[in-house]
Design a protein around this motif. Structure first.
Motif, short mmCIF file in Angstrom:
data_model
loop_
_atom_site.label_atom_id
_atom_site.label_comp_id
_atom_site.label_asym_id
_atom_site.label_seq_id
_atom_site.Cartn_x
_atom_site.Cartn_y
_atom_site.Cartn_z
N PRO A 194 25.83 37.81 15.43
CA PRO A 194 24.65 36.92 15.51
C PRO A 194 23.38 37.63 15.08
N GLN A 195 23.52 38.72 14.33
CA GLN A 195 22.42 39.66 14.10
C GLN A 195 21.08 39.00 13.72
N LEU A 196 21.08 38.23 12.62
CA LEU A 196 19.79 37.73 12.14
C LEU A 196 19.21 36.72 13.11
N TYR A 197 20.05 35.87 13.69
CA TYR A 197 19.56 34.87 14.64
C TYR A 197 18.98 35.52 15.89
N LYS A 198 19.73 36.50 16.43
CA LYS A 198 19.23 37.08 17.68
C LYS A 198 17.89 37.78 17.44
N GLU A 199 17.74 38.40 16.27
CA GLU A 199 16.44 39.02 15.98
C GLU A 199 15.34 37.96 15.90
N PHE A 215 34.02 37.05 13.43
CA PHE A 215 35.15 37.08 12.49
C PHE A 215 34.91 38.11 11.40
N ARG A 216 35.89 38.94 11.19
CA ARG A 216 35.78 39.93 10.10
C ARG A 216 37.09 39.91 9.32
N ALA A 217 36.96 39.80 8.01
CA ALA A 217 38.16 39.69 7.18
C ALA A 217 38.67 41.07 6.78
N HIS A 225 41.36 47.11 16.10
CA HIS A 225 40.69 46.12 15.25
C HIS A 225 41.39 44.77 15.36
N LEU A 226 40.59 43.71 15.44
CA LEU A 226 41.12 42.36 15.32
C LEU A 226 40.25 41.62 14.31
N ASN A 227 40.76 40.51 13.78
CA ASN A 227 39.95 39.76 12.83
C ASN A 227 39.05 38.75 13.53
N PHE A 334 20.68 47.37 6.85
CA PHE A 334 19.27 47.33 6.42
C PHE A 334 18.30 47.03 7.57
N TYR A 335 18.78 46.38 8.61
CA TYR A 335 17.86 45.94 9.68
C TYR A 335 17.57 47.03 10.71
N VAL A 336 18.22 48.19 10.56
CA VAL A 336 17.99 49.29 11.51
C VAL A 336 16.81 50.15 11.04
N LEU A 356 36.85 55.99 20.86
CA LEU A 356 36.70 54.56 20.63
C LEU A 356 35.23 54.16 20.56
N GLU A 357 34.82 53.52 19.45
CA GLU A 357 33.45 53.02 19.36
C GLU A 357 33.38 51.68 20.09
N LEU A 358 32.51 51.61 21.09
CA LEU A 358 32.42 50.39 21.90
C LEU A 358 31.26 49.50 21.48
N ALA A 359 30.16 50.12 21.08
CA ALA A 359 28.96 49.32 20.77
C ALA A 359 28.15 50.04 19.72
N SER A 360 27.32 49.27 18.99
CA SER A 360 26.34 49.93 18.14
C SER A 360 25.05 49.14 18.17
N GLY A 361 23.94 49.83 17.95
CA GLY A 361 22.65 49.16 18.00
C GLY A 361 21.54 50.09 17.60
N THR A 363 16.79 50.42 17.13
CA THR A 363 15.49 49.78 16.92
C THR A 363 15.58 49.09 15.56
N ARG A 364 14.96 47.91 15.46
CA ARG A 364 15.05 47.16 14.20
C ARG A 364 13.76 47.31 13.39
N VAL A 365 13.90 47.02 12.10
CA VAL A 365 12.71 46.93 11.24
C VAL A 365 12.05 45.61 11.60
#
Ligand code: AMO
Length: 434
Positions: A194-199, A215-217, A225-227, A334-336, A356-361, A363-365
């Motif tokens: 939801p990146q752009l919307y949540k920003e 969803f990721r193809a 990993h799941l799709n 680009f938004y980081v 195991l990577e659980l989260a990423s995040g 500060t945004r531009v």
């Protein structure tokens, strides 16, 4: 059939009910005829109950039919709660009636008692039945409690829960490969996050969170990993990376404490020893991680992503929860935001648990001109982002956020090694059903 009068759950059958009329609804686990007695154990969502049918006390037709009920059929037993003489049962039901609500047809695809083991593939093919196994159901009760605690944690920190579209017009965000679909003749995609919307929402709602499927193809067929996966996302106005890392630490700790408090039996069924982590979590910079890997003779340079092999190596020294911070800008979207005075590094973090990577995040531009530059530097077309960029002219506050992969977090809470175990109906490259 409506609600069953006097229905109690197996876990509620205790001394207080002795002498009272009760009914238990559930699935037949075992039937043991012993002369003029028949012991029938029934399982419901809360556990086991034992019932005793005594010849003479039970209508003859019911008594005769009890012996031949197919195991795993749905039944309701009526009777009186009484003290049990059995070693492992305190209160049982002296039955005086029984109805078969739906017979199970044998052979069943798997044995939901777990006595006969089945492969994960077979279990997933018969997932609804698999969930009758208490140690499988335990995974999803833990998931329910973890979700509840995560929501509570964010709501208490003044985040508002939102729902953003999952069908999007532009494959805008970059990074992942998306699933295309036809939307009334136009090309559309399933949302990757939801990146752009949540920003955008931070400029009015201030703090937002969303818990939803994405969803990721990606073709990668791994145990993590799941799709289609569930992400817990936040975005917070007037905040930076440090602020939202703290929100994440508190959420992780609260979720674990919620599970420890409410899921003792479930953790027991899984033989899972969980403990509340100390916060703040340890931190290493990406550059330190690269140096550490170089020392252990890995061939890696600044700017290379940390692949599974590298992360496994790192996790030998860094166990439990820890952050890897300050990633090279080229490895982040680009938004980081970049670091002040060093645009090669970004104001970013990944939350890890071992390898195991659980989260990423990060500060945004939040400045429009800088965001445009970052988009161009990333080789993206400004026209595709025109409606998003416009929002940045309406008083966009500085903001920061993260996305936490719920399914991966569940692997940590339950000790499961394969993400498919903790997802009801997983979607991977080869599985689209049930
Ligand atoms: P990212 O792409 O790193 O970041 O995803 C965030 C988290 O989601 C989980 N995850 C997955 N889980 C299972 N299967 C997958 N294929 C999968 N892909 C991702 C991981 C990962 O850490 N917009 C940013 C977040 C942000 O900056 O707010 C994003 O989507 O646990």
């Amino acid at each position: 059939m409506g609600e069953i009068e006097g229905r109690v759950f197996a876990s509620e059958l205790d001394k207080n009910l002795i002498g009272k009329k009760v009914s238990i609804a559930g699935w037949v686990e075992d039937i043991r005829p012993l002369g003029s007695l028949i012991f029938l154990t029934v399982r419901d969502v809360s556990g086991f109950a034992q019932s005793v049918f005594v010849k003479g006390n039970t209508p003859p037709d019911v008594f005769a039919s009890v012996k031949s009920i197919a195991r795993q059929s749905a039944i309701v037993i009526h009777g009186t709660a009484k003290e049990s003489k059995a070693k492992d049962v305190r209160v049982e039901i002296q039955a005086d009636g029984m109805e078969i609500l739906s017979s199970a047809t044998h052979p069943l695809p798997i044995d939901p008692t777990g006595r006969v083991g089945s492969s994960l593939e077979l279990r997933l093919d018969a997932r609804a039945l698999d969930l009758r196994n208490p140690s499988i159901a335990a995974l999803f009760k833990i998931r329910h409690v973890a979700l509840q605690s995560a929501r509570k944690s964010l709501i208490e920190e003044k985040f508002i829960e939102v729902n953003t579209p999952k069908i999007i017009g532009q494959a805008a965000e970059g990074g992942a490969t998306l699933f295309p679909l036809s939307y009334f003749g136009k090309k559309a995609f399933l949302a990757q996050s939801p990146q752009l919307y949540k920003e955008q929402l931070t400029l009015s709602l201030d703090r937002v969170f969303e818990i939803s499927g994405y969803f990721r193809a990606e073709k990668s067929h791994t145990r993590r990993h799941l799709n289609e996966f569930i992400s817990v996302d936040i975005e917070s106005a007037f905040s930076n990376k440090e602020d939202v890392m703290k929100v994440l630490e508190r959420l992780v700790k609260n979720a674990i404490e919620g599970v420890l408090e409410k899921c003792k039996n479930e953790l027991g069924a899984l033989n899972m020893r969980l403990r509340s982590p100390d916060i703040p979590f340890d931190r290493i910079t990406y550059s330190d991680a690269v140096e550490e890997l170089k020392r252990s003779s890995s061939r890696i340079d600044f700017g290379d992503d940390l692949d599974t092999k590298a992360l496994r190596k790192l996790s030998k020294k860094h166990s439990g929860f820890y952050f890897i911070v300050d990633w090279p800008t080229t490895l982040k979207p680009f938004y980081v935001e970049t670091k002040e005075g060093n645009s090669d590094l970004s104001e970013s973090f990944d939350l890890m648990y071992g390898y195991l990577e659980l989260a990423s995040g990060g500060t945004r531009v939040s400045d429009k001109a800088r965001l445009e530059k970052r988009l161009l530097d990333s080789g993206l077309d400004l026209r595709s982002f025109s409606s998003h960029l416009e929002v940045f002219s309406w008083g966009m506050p500085p903001h920061a956020g993260w996305g936490l992969g719920l399914d991966r977090f569940m692997m940590v809470l339950t000790g499961m090694k394969n993400i498919r175990e903790v997802v009801l109906y997983p979607r991977d490259r080869f599985r689209l059903s049930p």
